[in-house]
Design an enzyme around this catalytic site. Structure first.
Site, PDB file in Angstrom:
ATOM      1  N   GLU A  72      10.428   1.230   9.994  1.00 47.63           N
ATOM      2  CA  GLU A  72      11.416   2.265   9.633  1.00 47.63           C
ATOM      3  C   GLU A  72      10.727   3.599   9.881  1.00 47.63           C
ATOM      4  O   GLU A  72       9.824   3.970   9.137  1.00 47.63           O
ATOM      5  CB  GLU A  72      11.823   2.129   8.161  1.00 47.63           C
ATOM      6  CG  GLU A  72      12.460   0.805   7.801  1.00 47.63           C
ATOM      7  CD  GLU A  72      13.794   0.582   8.466  1.00 47.63           C
ATOM      8  OE1 GLU A  72      14.498   1.573   8.730  1.00 47.63           O
ATOM      9  OE2 GLU A  72      14.132  -0.573   8.746  1.00 47.63           O
ATOM     10  N   LYS A  76       0.869  -1.179   0.000  1.00 48.62           N
ATOM     11  CA  LYS A  76       0.000   0.000   0.000  1.00 48.62           C
ATOM     12  C   LYS A  76       0.901   1.223   0.000  1.00 48.62           C
ATOM     13  O   LYS A  76       1.526   1.544   1.000  1.00 48.62           O
ATOM     14  CB  LYS A  76      -0.901   0.050   1.246  1.00 48.62           C
ATOM     15  CG  LYS A  76      -1.950   1.157   1.108  1.00 48.62           C
ATOM     16  CD  LYS A  76      -2.541   1.602   2.430  1.00 48.62           C
ATOM     17  CE  LYS A  76      -1.756   2.683   3.124  1.00 48.62           C
ATOM     18  NZ  LYS A  76      -1.638   3.969   2.390  1.00 48.62           N
ATOM     19  N   CYS A 112      13.505  10.966   5.886  1.00 48.33           N
ATOM     20  CA  CYS A 112      13.536  10.481   7.268  1.00 48.33           C
ATOM     21  C   CYS A 112      14.860  10.825   7.933  1.00 48.33           C
ATOM     22  O   CYS A 112      14.907  11.149   9.107  1.00 48.33           O
ATOM     23  CB  CYS A 112      13.293   8.982   7.296  1.00 48.33           C
ATOM     24  SG  CYS A 112      14.374   8.089   6.176  1.00 48.33           S
ATOM     25  N   GLU A 137      10.241  15.745  14.986  1.00 50.37           N
ATOM     26  CA  GLU A 137      10.604  15.729  13.572  1.00 50.37           C
ATOM     27  C   GLU A 137       9.821  16.853  12.859  1.00 50.37           C
ATOM     28  O   GLU A 137       8.602  16.925  12.988  1.00 50.37           O
ATOM     29  CB  GLU A 137      10.209  14.368  12.987  1.00 50.37           C
ATOM     30  CG  GLU A 137      10.667  14.166  11.574  1.00 50.37           C
ATOM     31  CD  GLU A 137      10.259  12.787  11.034  1.00 50.37           C
ATOM     32  OE1 GLU A 137       9.139  12.341  11.322  1.00 50.37           O
ATOM     33  OE2 GLU A 137      11.069  12.194  10.315  1.00 50.37           O
ATOM     34  N   GLY A 179       7.241   4.891   7.895  1.00 48.20           N
ATOM     35  CA  GLY A 179       6.404   6.067   8.102  1.00 48.20           C
ATOM     36  C   GLY A 179       6.753   6.730   9.426  1.00 48.20           C
ATOM     37  O   GLY A 179       7.873   6.570   9.933  1.00 48.20           O
ATOM     38  N   THR A 194       2.558   6.491  13.955  1.00 50.33           N
ATOM     39  CA  THR A 194       1.846   5.444  13.195  1.00 50.33           C
ATOM     40  C   THR A 194       2.523   4.091  13.423  1.00 50.33           C
ATOM     41  O   THR A 194       1.839   3.075  13.594  1.00 50.33           O
ATOM     42  CB  THR A 194       1.816   5.760  11.681  1.00 50.33           C
ATOM     43  OG1 THR A 194       1.369   7.099  11.500  1.00 50.33           O
ATOM     44  CG2 THR A 194       0.889   4.840  10.931  1.00 50.33           C
ATOM     45  N   GLY A 195       3.852   4.080  13.452  1.00 50.95           N
ATOM     46  CA  GLY A 195       4.585   2.825  13.674  1.00 50.95           C
ATOM     47  C   GLY A 195       4.204   2.199  15.005  1.00 50.95           C
ATOM     48  O   GLY A 195       4.020   0.982  15.114  1.00 50.95           O
TER      49      GLY A 195
HETATM   50  P1  NAD Z   1       2.596   8.132   8.047  1.00 51.66           P
HETATM   51  O1  NAD Z   1       3.023   7.387   9.258  1.00 51.66           O
HETATM   52  O2  NAD Z   1       1.521   9.127   8.166  1.00 51.66           O
HETATM   53  O3  NAD Z   1       2.105   7.119   6.909  1.00 51.66           O
HETATM   54  C1  NAD Z   1       2.947   6.131   6.372  1.00 51.66           C
HETATM   55  C2  NAD Z   1       2.091   5.078   5.694  1.00 51.66           C
HETATM   56  O4  NAD Z   1       1.293   4.432   6.680  1.00 51.66           O
HETATM   57  C3  NAD Z   1       1.095   5.644   4.671  1.00 51.66           C
HETATM   58  O5  NAD Z   1       0.972   4.731   3.594  1.00 51.66           O
HETATM   59  C4  NAD Z   1      -0.196   5.721   5.454  1.00 51.66           C
HETATM   60  O6  NAD Z   1      -1.339   5.665   4.645  1.00 51.66           O
HETATM   61  C5  NAD Z   1      -0.083   4.475   6.326  1.00 51.66           C
HETATM   62  N1  NAD Z   1      -0.854   4.503   7.575  1.00 51.66           N
HETATM   63  C6  NAD Z   1      -1.189   5.574   8.330  1.00 51.66           C
HETATM   64  N2  NAD Z   1      -1.902   5.166   9.406  1.00 51.66           N
HETATM   65  C7  NAD Z   1      -2.001   3.815   9.327  1.00 51.66           C
HETATM   66  C8  NAD Z   1      -2.608   2.814  10.141  1.00 51.66           C
HETATM   67  N3  NAD Z   1      -3.251   3.123  11.261  1.00 51.66           N
HETATM   68  N4  NAD Z   1      -2.519   1.531   9.768  1.00 51.66           N
HETATM   69  C9  NAD Z   1      -1.846   1.196   8.635  1.00 51.66           C
HETATM   70  N5  NAD Z   1      -1.261   2.086   7.817  1.00 51.66           N
HETATM   71  C10 NAD Z   1      -1.324   3.386   8.158  1.00 51.66           C
HETATM   72  O7  NAD Z   1       3.934   8.749   7.435  1.00 51.66           O
HETATM   73  P2  NAD Z   1       4.056   9.741   6.182  1.00 51.66           P
HETATM   74  O8  NAD Z   1       3.581  11.076   6.652  1.00 51.66           O
HETATM   75  O9  NAD Z   1       3.470   9.120   4.973  1.00 51.66           O
HETATM   76  O10 NAD Z   1       5.635   9.762   5.951  1.00 51.66           O
HETATM   77  C11 NAD Z   1       6.508  10.581   6.647  1.00 51.66           C
HETATM   78  C12 NAD Z   1       7.161   9.826   7.786  1.00 51.66           C
HETATM   79  O11 NAD Z   1       7.839   8.677   7.266  1.00 51.66           O
HETATM   80  C13 NAD Z   1       8.213  10.644   8.485  1.00 51.66           C
HETATM   81  O12 NAD Z   1       8.092  10.457   9.872  1.00 51.66           O
HETATM   82  C14 NAD Z   1       9.525  10.031   7.987  1.00 51.66           C
HETATM   83  O13 NAD Z   1      10.608  10.213   8.846  1.00 51.66           O
HETATM   84  C15 NAD Z   1       9.144   8.605   7.835  1.00 51.66           C
HETATM   85  N6  NAD Z   1      10.060   7.906   6.933  1.00 51.66           N
HETATM   86  C16 NAD Z   1      10.952   7.006   7.450  1.00 51.66           C
HETATM   87  C17 NAD Z   1      11.860   6.368   6.620  1.00 51.66           C
HETATM   88  C18 NAD Z   1      12.869   5.386   7.170  1.00 51.66           C
HETATM   89  O14 NAD Z   1      13.472   4.640   6.383  1.00 51.66           O
HETATM   90  N7  NAD Z   1      13.119   5.352   8.466  1.00 51.66           N
HETATM   91  C19 NAD Z   1      11.853   6.632   5.239  1.00 51.66           C
HETATM   92  C20 NAD Z   1      10.923   7.549   4.748  1.00 51.66           C
HETATM   93  C21 NAD Z   1      10.029   8.175   5.605  1.00 51.66           C
END
Ligand code: NAD
Length: 496
Positions: A250, A175, A284, A383, A228, A232-233
């Site tokens: 991640e 997704k 990130c 962040e 993400g 959320t993680g």
């Molecule tokens: P986010 O956590 O809002 O969403 C990430 C993904 O998770 C999206 O596809 C979203 O639709 C999905 N999601 C959201 N809530 C969910 C739930 N309850 N259940 C299942 N899926 C869900 O993050 P974002 O705003 O899309 O991305 C930015 C974040 O990602 C930043 O914090 C960034 O640091 C992080 N990031 C980390 C890495 C890494 O390798 N560590 C790489 C890129 C981005």
């Protein structure tokens, strides 16, 4: 005509269901629609992946999977400019960055996984407690992996979330973010063209609240691979606990770039600018905190200012433009709110760039430098995920390390010094999964990456990143000749 970018399930593009609008951050124009996939369709995608896994895995080998991955790399390479264009329109990142960095880097990562010989399916062991016996340790695939990706580097993330699990023998349901799904959809279509079996990788679009949630809460996925934000993680880990589903996370970062007075300052200044302003700070590992030796701070900040003045704002689709858009309106509002709170609590805007030439209705935020801050303030701990650099002076090596480690995150760091011994000493004390010395942001598919502390669990890329998608099986081969069984069984069955 309305353009609908569908789900890819069992090799077929499906366009039915609730729709979500997709707008370009470059100028606010409507790109098209994606589907907000419902629960039944998510389950159908998972079942399709399960069936493909059951059929394909037993008859495939690492080599046969690598051949398909290699073909995919060739196809994507041919279409590199199409991918770059899609990526920039969808995310607002500069076309220069998509063309010369994101897409070629992702292709080189696909090729790495097509060619690496590091991943071995099994190894032989002996058991020192039981002389004469042997065992096999296997790295078996998990089964069906639910891969969930963020919006900031969509193509590279799609590659990382699909290729290593497939190499390890898994099937995947991916997704992408509902903001930036276009290049992931294209990649899954190209997997069919490369000869991957239908259903081995399915793609479902939608928000996290709907589609993502259905995936994570399904009783039928064997692993969730999530990239993400940290909040959320944390929620995903909680939800996965219900089914004891393995997670790899991640997550976010608040990475420091530490500049010592003995650094090559002209090189360091470029590294600091690249560290935070690449992709408008929406990475990130973006080096959002400059930790700088006090004796050179004023001189260094002047140099940063000169470079920022020379960076060109404008339409990101123009090859001359240096500064990317902010990919979502929500993210722009979050950055604005953090900055205004910081200014209210005494922070100082040392620099804010004039963003002339950016298209109307696009989403832009000027590169900004903030000084007068202390650790513990919200802007120092949270962040930002935007083009904002916060600055902290230090006097001693220990103070630099303490400042670098002063947040809950631990994803990456940079160290700038000519003293390589000092660099090694400091790097070993930094709580982060990646530490660059006199470099920043250079990602290698051979090197595992991931977070310490609240930046995540597990590793992506490198051998560790492939093994993440496996579970270990030990097969013990007994040896009648050794007599070990008689000794062991004698505890229960007394023999003459
Ligand atoms: P986010 O956590 O809002 O969403 C990430 C993904 O998770 C999206 O596809 C979203 O639709 C999905 N999601 C959201 N809530 C969910 C739930 N309850 N259940 C299942 N899926 C869900 O993050 P974002 O705003 O899309 O991305 C930015 C974040 O990602 C930043 O914090 C960034 O640091 C992080 N990031 C980390 C890495 C890494 O390798 N560590 C790489 C890129 C981005």
């Amino acid at each position: 005509m309305e353009k609908i970018f569908g789900n890819i399930i069992n090799g077929i593009e499906e366009t039915g269901g609730e729709r979500i609008e997709l707008k370009s951050p470059v100028d606010g124009s409507l790109i098209g629609y994606i589907i907000d996939t419902d629960k039944d369709t998510v389950e159908r995608a998972i079942q399709s992946s399960r069936a493909a896994f059951n059929k394909f895995y037993p008859m495939s080998t690492i080599k046969s999977r690598q051949e398909l991955i290699g073909k995919l790399a060739d196809i994507v390479q041919e279409k590199a400019t199409i991918y770059a264009d899609l990526e920039s329109k969808n995310t607002g990142k500069t076309i220069r960055q998509s063309t010369f960095m994101d897409i070629p880097l992702a292709i080189s990562h696909i090729r790495y996984f097509a060619e690496t010989d590091e991943f071995k399916f099994q190894r032989k062991i002996t058991h020192p407690e039981y002389p004469g016996t042997e065992g096999i340790v296997q790295n078996a695939p998990m089964g069906v992996v639910a891969s969930i990706a963020p919006w900031n580097v969509p193509f590279l993330m799609a590659v990382w979330k699909i290729i290593p699990p497939v190499l390890a023998g898994n099937a995947v349901v991916i997704k992408p973010s509902h903001y930036t799904p276009l290049t992931a959809i294209e990649l899954v279509k190209d997997m069919k063209a490369a000869g991957f079996p239908d259903g081995l990788v399915n793609l479902v679009n939608g928000t996290g609240r709907t589609t993502g949630n259905f995936l994570v809460n399904s009783d039928h996925v064997d692993m969730v691979s999530f990239t993400g934000s940290t909040p959320t993680g944390s929620r995903i880990m909680e939800q996965a606990a219900k089914n004891i589903t393995k997670v790899s996370l991640e997550l976010g970062g608040k990475s420091p770039n530490i500049v010592f007075a003995d650094a090559d300052l002209d090189h360091a200044v470029k590294g600091v600018i690249f560290g935070i302003f690449l992709n408008a700070g929406q990475l990130c590992e973006s080096a959002s905190r400059l930790i700088i030796e006090e004796s050179i701070m004023d001189k260094f900040l002047q140099k940063v200012k000169i470079y920022l003045d020379s960076m060109k704002s404008g339409n990101p689709m123009d090859f001359e433009t240096d500064i990317s858009a902010i990919t979502t309106k929500e993210q722009k509002e979050k950055i604005e709110s953090l900055i205004s709170q910081t200014v209210k609590s005494g922070g100082n805007i040392f620099y804010s760039k004039n963003m002339q030439g950016t298209p109307d209705n696009g989403t832009y935020f000027p590169p900004t430098l903030l000084t007068g801050l202390t650790p513990g303030q919200q802007i120092s701990d949270e962040e930002i995920f935007g083009p904002v650099l916060t600055v902290y002076p230090f006097k001693s090596e220990k103070e630099a390390i303490d400042l670098a480690n002063s947040t809950k995150y631990g994803l990456a760091a940079g160290i700038w010094t000519k003293d390589i011994e000092k660099a090694g000493r400091v790097a070993s004390m930094i709580e982060a999964g990646t530490v660059w010395v006199n470099e920043y942001h250079l990602l290698s598919a051979a090197a595992p990456r991931g977070g310490f502390k609240k930046s995540g669990i597990g590793r992506e890329l490198g051998l560790e990143g492939i093994l993440e998608y496996t579970q270990t099986r030990h097969i013990f081969y007994g040896n009648n000749e050794s007599g070990m069984s008689d000794v062991a069984y004698g505890i229960l069955i007394k023999t003459e």
